[in-house]
Structure formats: C-alpha cells, structure tokens
Design an enzyme around this catalytic site. Structure first.
Site, short mmCIF file in Angstrom:
data_model
loop_
_atom_site.label_atom_id
_atom_site.label_comp_id
_atom_site.label_asym_id
_atom_site.label_seq_id
_atom_site.Cartn_x
_atom_site.Cartn_y
_atom_site.Cartn_z
N HIS A 1 22.36 27.00 29.99
CA HIS A 1 21.70 26.16 30.75
C HIS A 1 20.84 25.19 29.86
CE1 HIS A 1 25.34 27.46 33.32
NE2 HIS A 1 24.37 27.79 34.24
N CYS B 1 22.20 31.84 38.48
CA CYS B 1 21.65 31.27 36.38
C CYS B 1 21.02 30.32 36.13
CB CYS B 1 23.14 31.61 36.53
SG CYS B 1 24.07 29.90 36.74
P1 NAP Z 1 35.00 34.64 38.38
O1 NAP Z 1 35.08 34.66 37.04
O2 NAP Z 1 35.77 33.83 39.34
O3 NAP Z 1 35.45 36.24 39.09
C1 NAP Z 1 35.36 36.56 40.19
C2 NAP Z 1 35.90 37.56 41.11
O4 NAP Z 1 35.61 38.20 41.35
C3 NAP Z 1 37.14 38.42 40.02
O5 NAP Z 1 36.64 39.45 38.98
C4 NAP Z 1 37.71 38.32 40.90
O6 NAP Z 1 39.09 39.44 40.50
C5 NAP Z 1 37.36 38.53 42.40
N1 NAP Z 1 37.93 37.85 43.67
C6 NAP Z 1 37.26 37.11 43.74
N2 NAP Z 1 38.39 37.24 44.99
C7 NAP Z 1 38.39 38.52 45.31
C8 NAP Z 1 38.51 38.72 46.33
N3 NAP Z 1 39.58 38.66 47.70
N4 NAP Z 1 38.85 40.88 46.33
C9 NAP Z 1 38.53 40.90 45.07
N5 NAP Z 1 37.88 40.51 44.48
C10 NAP Z 1 38.23 38.90 44.48
O7 NAP Z 1 33.39 34.36 38.51
P2 NAP Z 1 32.06 34.77 37.86
O8 NAP Z 1 32.10 33.40 37.36
O9 NAP Z 1 32.64 35.87 37.15
O10 NAP Z 1 31.01 34.74 39.04
C11 NAP Z 1 30.47 36.19 39.78
C12 NAP Z 1 29.89 36.21 40.38
O11 NAP Z 1 28.28 36.12 40.11
C13 NAP Z 1 29.40 34.61 41.18
O12 NAP Z 1 29.62 35.03 43.18
C14 NAP Z 1 29.47 34.04 41.04
O13 NAP Z 1 28.78 32.82 41.74
C15 NAP Z 1 27.97 35.12 40.53
N6 NAP Z 1 27.71 34.01 39.07
C16 NAP Z 1 28.08 33.83 38.09
C17 NAP Z 1 27.47 32.83 37.13
C18 NAP Z 1 28.02 32.30 35.96
O14 NAP Z 1 26.93 31.87 34.84
N7 NAP Z 1 28.66 32.32 35.93
C19 NAP Z 1 25.99 33.12 37.03
C20 NAP Z 1 25.27 33.46 38.25
C21 NAP Z 1 25.75 34.67 39.51
P3 NAP Z 1 40.58 38.85 40.18
O15 NAP Z 1 40.33 38.67 39.07
O16 NAP Z 1 41.26 39.76 40.76
O17 NAP Z 1 40.82 37.25 40.89
#
Ligand code: NAP
Length: 389
Positions: free
Chosen positions: A268, A175
């Site tokens: 950010h 990001c």
């Molecule tokens: P998050 O809010 O923690 O969401 C994670 C997702 O992954 C949830 O849907 C969760 O499902 C699922 N998950 C976790 N453990 C799992 C498992 N064992 N099996 C299947 N599904 C699983 O994270 P996020 O911020 O949305 O980020 C998601 C991805 O995008 C990450 O890799 C992160 O590094 C990347 N990212 C994030 C941002 C940002 O600004 N937040 C920016 C760029 C990239 P449950 O709800 O069922 O647990």
C-alpha cells in the site's frame, strides 16, 4: 540492510533472526493455531511459522468448505515456494475452540471473526487477531509493538471485564493504518502532531482472495474501499493514545483519509501531509524518521527490525514493485520528505499490506506477548490422555 539502501530484502516474505533464544527461560516452543489458515493472511502466517524459533504450528482451522481435509488439499496456495511440510498434512479443523495449541492467530473473515475470537478467548486461548471486529473495543489492545507496547497493560482488565480465565484478545491494525502510524510515531515523539491528511493507493491483495474482480481493477482505479477511511481515521487515535489504567485515551489528532484501490498486487502506497505542534525543518524531520530505533526488548523479538522506518533518497521511491519487501516486509518505507504548502511536511510511504499490515504484525505481537510472559502452556491432547490413564 542500512536505512539508506534502496533495494528490497527477502522476497520470500520475512526471515526471522536466526538463533533468537526462547524468552524467559522457556524450554519448549509455544504451539500455535491459525484460524482462517487458508486465506491470504493465514497462508502468510503458516509460512512465517514454519521454522519460527519460538512458535510451532500445530493446528489450522477454516470454514466448512475446508474443514476435514488436509491443509494441502484445502488451500489454494498463493505464495512463492511450496506449502511448508509442517502444514501440508495437518487436518483443517472447524472453529470449535478445542484446538491442540497454546494460543491462536486469527486471520478469519470479519463475518465470523468477532464471535469465534470471543469463543476462543473465553475457552482460555490467547487470541492474536488481524480482523477488524475487536480492534476498537474499549478493553482490547490494538497493538504495534514499536508504538504502544504499554497498551498490553489492558489485558488483565479485559479478562476481568469479560470473565475470561487465562484467555484474552490482542489485535493489530488495519493494513493501511499500520505503516501510517509507524511513520507518525517518531514525528509525534519529536515534534507533536496536530493534523494528518492521507491519500492511499492500496493493493488488490488487501481485499483477500479473490478480492476485486479483474474486470473492475485492470487498468483502473477504484476510489472507494468500504469502511477503510473510517478505520484509518479512528485506529491511529487509539494507537497513538494511551491506556490510563481503566480505559484508552485517544490521541486527539485531526485526521482525514482518502482510500483508493489500485492495480498493484502487494504494497500500500500512501501520500501523507502532516502539521506538527513544534516547528521543525526538513533536516530535523528526516533525522527523527531515520533515527527511530526500537528498544532492546523489541530487538530481542525474532521478527523485529531495528529501524522500522526506512528512509529512501531517490526522488521516485518508494515503489511497490521495487521496495515492498524492504526489511523483510516489516519496514515502513518512506521517501520524498518535503515541505507541504498547506500543512508542514509531506512524504510518501509504502508498507507491505500482508506482512507489516497483517501476518508479520500479528507474529510480532505474539512474540511480544511471549517475551512479556502472557503466553502459557495449555495441556496438550496427548498429555491429557496420559493423565487420564
Ligand atoms: P481471505 O483470503 O478471504 O481469507 C479468509 C479466511 O477466513 C479463509 O481462511 C476462510 O476459510 C475463512 N473463513 C471465511 N468464512 C468462514 C466461516 N464461515 N467459518 C470459518 N472460516 C471462514 O481474507 P484475508 O485477506 O486473508 O483476511 C483475513 C482477515 O484479516 C480479514 O478479517 C481481513 O479483514 C484482515 N486483514 C487482511 C489484510 C490484507 O491485506 N489482506 C490486512 C489486514 C487485515 P475458507 O478458505 O475455508 O473459506
């Protein structure tokens, strides 16, 4: 909105251009699945897909905690407005690569994303990922359409290397890298780049939900985000580099990043100093940023904005609270372009971590894939049943 306006755009996140015709003579929307649909990025994707002119949300998947329940029951909804009707009653599936859709977005936690994305690509699905796991793989495009659309040429090599039949993976950057590289691109094109020094002030939503504990971040700054500086120092090299037909060649930039977590919800901020290969005055630098305009191909994509770098004039802008939604969350908002006593120029950048840095970035990548003919129709479960009768 003009490149000079200073108030932000659609607060709901991002509004696609109305009436974007389906590309390449397509007559039906592509069916999209979202892996990790219950997370912060997944929810943004679900919202952006509701009413999208080219894509229709047909599947959502997440962890065992959520699977088997309806999306409306499983998700802890964080966005303004209700859960889109199209998603509310979908049953959340597990990560088994047998979803009823033409391609998947991945917004999975990085602990599972690597294996799951590979499984889906191997099963024939195009995977449009947000996660870090495959970004630096030597045959996987790390894509910002306005910067390096030509890197999509690596897809056939990836399919050959890995024995994928129809499936493949494309990723979007971290990001904080996304906004940085959008600003560096017009400077690289006009003057060439030598060195970049960047200090970030990153929002708490960048850490997913629930992210940093409130006791740690309230009225505080944390001068460490695990793995972030490494990503910011490596991903721009690939993004600003080139695909030579067999491998990605790095841009060879000198790059140093300091990353900090600050008590801001979304957006950010980055303080950037740059040294240029060719001497340029401030006026020329401002013009290069202001005139950065996407190609006609990109302008036809529903989520693209014509000028992805938006230059603000006020001395105290950009600010996360006031400017994070500029360009529907897809703009790299720049202010305070001035001389740098150490390098050549310095400026302040703001970008929406969950839109430009995640869900909006993935959506734009998928739109480019559709426009270039990389997305095919898979036989739906209903069609397979009919054929079997
Ligand atoms: P998050 O809010 O923690 O969401 C994670 C997702 O992954 C949830 O849907 C969760 O499902 C699922 N998950 C976790 N453990 C799992 C498992 N064992 N099996 C299947 N599904 C699983 O994270 P996020 O911020 O949305 O980020 C998601 C991805 O995008 C990450 O890799 C992160 O590094 C990347 N990212 C994030 C941002 C940002 O600004 N937040 C920016 C760029 C990239 P449950 O709800 O069922 O647990």
């Amino acid at each position: 909105m003009s490149a000079h306006s200073s108030e932000n755009g659609d607060k709901s996140g991002m509004a696609q251009q109305a009436g974007s015709p389906l590309p390449g003579g397509a007559t039906k929307k592509w069916r999209a699945g979202v892996l990790g649909a219950t997370g912060l990025v997944g929810q943004r994707l679900v919202k952006l897909l509701a009413g999208h002119p080219w894509f229709e949300l047909t599947e959502v998947a997440a962890s065992e905690r959520s699977s088997g329940r309806s999306y409306g029951e499983a998700v802890r909804w964080h966005l303004d407005g209700p859960i889109p009707e199209v998603a509310r009653s979908l049953i959340v599936k597990s990560l088994d690569p047998s979803l009823d859709c033409d391609f998947v977005f991945s917004a999975l936690d990085s602990s599972v994303a690597g294996g799951a994305e590979d499984d889906f690509a191997r099963a024939g699905y195009p995977v449009v990922s947000n996660s870090k796991n495959h970004r630096m793989d030597p045959d996987v495009p790390l894509l910002i359409p306005e910067v390096n659309a030509a890197h999509l040429d690596a897809i056939p090599a990836q399919q050959k290397n890995r024995g994928y039949d129809g499936g493949f993976m494309v990723t979007n950057p971290n990001c904080s890298t996304a906004g940085l590289v959008l600003v560096l691109k017009p400077l690289a094109d006009a003057f060439g780049l030598e060195k970049v020094f960047v200090v970030t002030l990153q929002a708490v939503s960048g850490a997913g939900y629930p992210g940093v504990a409130s006791m740690d971040i309230h009225a505080n700054v944390i001068p460490f985000i695990s793995g972030e500086e490494e990503k910011m120092e490596s991903e721009p090299q690939k993004l600003l580099g080139r695909w030579d037909g067999a491998r990605f060649i790095d841009a060879g930039l000198g790059l140093s990043a300091h990353c900090n977590r600050v008590p801001v919800l979304e957006g950010h901020l980055e303080c950037i100093s740059v040294s240029l290969k060719k001497i340029a005055c401030l006026k020329e630098v401002r013009e290069a940023l202001r005139n950065f305009e996407v190609s006609a191909e990109l302008r036809s994509l529903p989520s693209a904005i014509r000028h992805p770098v938006m230059l603000l004039d006020g001395d105290d802008r950009p600010q996360p609270r006031r400017d994070v939604h500029a360009g529907n969350g897809m703009a790299a908002v720049v202010g305070r372009v001035r001389e740098c006593p150490l390098l050549d120029i310095k400026l302040t950048l703001l970008s929406h971590n969950l839109v430009r840095g995640a869900a909006g970035a993935a959506l734009l990548n998928a739109e480019l894939l559709a426009a270039r003919g990389f997305l095919n129709r898979r036989v739906s479960a209903e069609e397979a049943q009919l054929a079997a009768r």
